[in-house]
Design a protein around this motif. Structure first.
Motif: not given
Length: 339
Positions: A164-167, A229-233, A235-240, A259-267
């Motif tokens: 569920e967290l992976l989603l 429900v927020f992430d389903e309706q 979503g972080v990536k669509p919002l960003m 080049g640093i994935g740890a600084l990704s805002l949506p992920n």
């Protein structure tokens, strides 16, 4: 002294000197019980407190520091000493030893007491498994076919919380970093934050533990459902993505900035904020509403939130995720598994 040797004893024989000694001792009162008048000074001397030992002289060159008159112990030192005394008293507290008649009643032997209970528990568990296997059919499926992945494809129930967290966030964050931080970081550090040894081993060891745990359970359940429900309706990536388009800032939706994935805002960053802010709010609410007496109440609240998150995510992944892992009701026809 009455018994000292005098010159007139030079010519006397030993028996005569002994008789003279006895005569002098009798006249001096030696060997008789003391009278009441003579005993009173001795009693007064015995009742008097012993003289204080003389202070050792200071070493040569050492400065003698004296506490000024009327100086009291600092409040912090007194409070620390009182807390230390309470800890020592809690550790040293022991139950009274049982008497000879109570000893046989309080002893529980491995055989037959413990072994009999474990055997009955194993029999009941085996019987329950047999009944469940008869009532609920669970036929074996065919061999796995990589060309035909089932829809939905779910992990075992004990891993559904991680699935569920992976989603909702990056796989490295949900599958590795967060579980490792909780299991190998937060939980092992609990004894270092809660140093009080009183009521160790009790489920609710403080007077405010039960209301705090109930409040944390309700709060965590509401927050988790709202986030799902927020992430389903939305979503972080669509919002960003929408924010990056509206503000003309591609960095907001970049999954690998610089080049640093740890600084990704949506992920990474936004999901971490969405997880951390409710925890901080919970701590503040508990502090304002219940005013805990120590660190144990906060630890109980955090651990209760962790257990509630495990349960809620497992229930959502088991009963509310259908085809394509979309959020839906359990009675939705799309819950049917497609091969």
């Amino acid at each position: 002294m009455a018994l000292d040797k005098t010159p007139e004893m030079e010519g006397l024989s030993p028996s005569e000197r002994a008789a003279l000694y006895k005569q002098r001792a009798a006249s001096a009162g030696i060997g008789k019980p003391p009278s009441e008048a003579s005993a009173q000074p001795a009693r007064a001397a015995a009742a008097a407190p012993p003289p204080a030992p003389a202070a050792a002289p200071p070493a040569a060159g050492a400065a003698v520091v004296e506490r000024p008159a009327g100086a009291g112990v600092p409040a912090k030192v007194a409070a620390a000493a009182a807390q230390r005394r309470e800890q020592v008293a809690a550790v040293a507290k022991r139950e009274p030893a049982p008497g000879a008649a109570e000893q046989p009643e309080r002893l529980v032997y491995v055989w037959p007491h413990l072994v009999a209970i474990e055997f009955l528990a194993a029999v009941l568990l085996l019987l329950s498994i047999v009944v469940v296997s008869i009532v609920l059919q669970a036929p074996l499926e065919a061999h796995a076919n990589p060309d035909r992945t089932p829809n939905p494809s779910k992990a075992p129930w004990y891993f559904l919380n991680l699935q569920e967290l992976l989603l909702h966030m990056h796989p490295s964050l949900a599958g590795v970093l967060i579980p490792s931080a909780v299991l190998f970081g937060a939980i092992p550090l609990i004894p270092y934050f809660d140093r009080n040894t009183a009521d160790v081993g009790k489920w609710f060891g403080t007077p405010k533990a039960k209301p705090i745990c109930i409040f944390t359970t309700v709060y965590s359940t509401i927050v988790l459902i709202a986030l799902i429900v927020f992430d389903e309706q939305i979503g972080v990536k669509p919002l960003m993505h929408n924010l990056a388009t509206a503000l003309h800032a591609p960095l907001l939706e970049d999954v690998n900035p610089f080049g640093i994935g740890a600084l990704s805002l949506p992920n990474v960053i936004v999901p971490m904020i969405l997880m951390s802010v409710p925890i901080a709010v919970l701590i503040v609410l508990i502090r304002v509403i219940y005013r805990p007496d120590g660190a144990r109440d906060y630890v109980l609240a955090l651990f209760t939130g962790f257990v509630v998150a495990y349960v809620v995510l497992t229930i959502v992944g088991s009963f509310f995720r259908g085809q394509q892992m979309i959020l839906m009701w359990p009675w939705d026809p799309r819950q049917t598994r497609i091969e």
